[in-house]
Write a protein that holds these residues in place. Structure first.
Motif, mmCIF file in Angstrom:
data_model
loop_
_atom_site.group_PDB
_atom_site.id
_atom_site.type_symbol
_atom_site.label_atom_id
_atom_site.label_comp_id
_atom_site.label_asym_id
_atom_site.label_seq_id
_atom_site.Cartn_x
_atom_site.Cartn_y
_atom_site.Cartn_z
ATOM 1 N N ILE A 4 0.956 -1.205 0.081
ATOM 2 C CA ILE A 4 -0.057 0.029 -0.145
ATOM 3 C C ILE A 4 0.663 1.221 -0.101
ATOM 4 N N PHE A 5 0.765 2.071 -0.898
ATOM 5 C CA PHE A 5 1.384 3.431 -1.105
ATOM 6 C C PHE A 5 0.369 4.275 -0.456
ATOM 7 N N ILE A 6 0.954 5.290 0.124
ATOM 8 C CA ILE A 6 0.089 6.364 0.731
ATOM 9 C C ILE A 6 0.653 7.664 0.661
ATOM 10 N N GLN A 7 -0.027 8.541 -0.186
ATOM 11 C CA GLN A 7 0.341 10.014 -0.425
ATOM 12 C C GLN A 7 0.009 10.865 0.681
ATOM 13 N N THR A 8 1.130 11.495 1.300
ATOM 14 C CA THR A 8 0.762 12.905 2.059
ATOM 15 C C THR A 8 1.230 13.924 1.612
ATOM 16 N N THR A 28 0.550 17.656 -6.684
ATOM 17 C CA THR A 28 -0.534 16.988 -7.728
ATOM 18 C C THR A 28 -0.615 15.594 -7.514
ATOM 19 N N GLU A 29 -0.873 14.703 -8.280
ATOM 20 C CA GLU A 29 -1.279 13.283 -8.478
ATOM 21 C C GLU A 29 0.021 12.460 -7.788
ATOM 22 N N PRO A 30 -0.177 11.519 -7.150
ATOM 23 C CA PRO A 30 1.062 10.832 -6.597
ATOM 24 C C PRO A 30 2.003 10.460 -7.542
ATOM 25 N N ALA A 31 3.266 10.817 -7.067
ATOM 26 C CA ALA A 31 4.437 10.506 -7.781
ATOM 27 C C ALA A 31 4.538 8.860 -7.673
ATOM 28 N N SER A 32 4.198 8.266 -6.961
ATOM 29 C CA SER A 32 4.196 6.806 -6.804
ATOM 30 C C SER A 32 3.450 6.321 -7.904
ATOM 31 N N LEU A 50 -3.981 10.278 0.408
ATOM 32 C CA LEU A 50 -4.650 10.865 1.805
ATOM 33 C C LEU A 50 -4.514 12.370 1.889
ATOM 34 N N PHE A 51 -3.278 12.854 1.750
ATOM 35 C CA PHE A 51 -3.054 14.267 2.150
ATOM 36 C C PHE A 51 -2.255 14.887 0.730
ATOM 37 N N ARG A 52 -2.350 16.106 0.510
ATOM 38 C CA ARG A 52 -1.703 16.721 -0.692
ATOM 39 C C ARG A 52 -1.022 18.068 -0.060
ATOM 40 N N LEU A 66 -3.225 9.839 9.869
ATOM 41 C CA LEU A 66 -2.344 8.801 9.308
ATOM 42 C C LEU A 66 -2.121 7.513 9.974
ATOM 43 N N LEU A 67 -2.110 7.956 11.357
ATOM 44 C CA LEU A 67 -1.762 6.756 11.994
ATOM 45 C C LEU A 67 -2.966 5.761 12.259
#
Length: 166
Positions: A4-8, A28-32, A50-52, A66-67
């Protein structure tokens, strides 16, 4: 196995603004998502947006969110893309999670930049999350550190092992 990749947010996800004559970046959109699409990996994954936010703008309430997300996910391998300025603070927040391998990573230059370190750092994080035992780690610049044995070097800005101040 699923990761799971979570964008913050953070520099890794920054791009030039859509506005003219501006100096600021926007997240912007997740780099991952872009990196994984390019490499076509041989593992299952999911990306959670999750966050930007720039990590300097992340609040303690957002770290608690996040936790909670990390605790409640049924998957055991998590990679969090995060801004480098407060990555260690967030790692400490997550340190109570004992049954998952969590790797925080980011970039010193946006993934959209030709000379970005984003793809390299994400690749190191992918390798780390698959082989390390449950704990919280930071993967930056080709090295992996336990959350409680890493700090930022005051002059270079690089992440270094506490006992290895270059």
């Amino acid at each position: 196995m699923k990761i799971i990749f979570i964008q913050t947010g953070g520099t890794i996800d920054k791009d030039y603004p859509k506005l003219q004559m501006g100096y600021a970046f926007e997240i912007t959109e997740p780099a991952s998502e872009r990196i994984l699409r390019r490499i076509n990996p041989n593992f299952e994954y999911e990306i959670v947006k999750l966050f930007r936010k720039d990590s300097l703008d992340m609040s303690d309430n957002e770290r608690k969110e996040l936790l909670s997300l990390c605790k409640n996910l049924s998957y055991k391998r998590l990679i969090i893309t995060h801004g480098t300025d407060t990555m260690l603070k967030t790692a400490e927040y997550l340190s109570g999670i004992r049954d998952k391998t969590i790797v925080l990573t980011g970039a010193f230059r946006p993934e959209k930049f030709y000379d970005s370190d984003a793809g390299f750092n994400l690749g190191v994080a992918v390798a780390a999350v698959q082989i390390l035992p449950p704990s919280v780690y930071v993967a930056m610049s080709g090295r992996i550190y336990r959350w409680d044995d890493v700090e930022r070097h005051p002059e270079s800005g690089q992440f270094v092992q506490k006992t290895d101040k270059q």
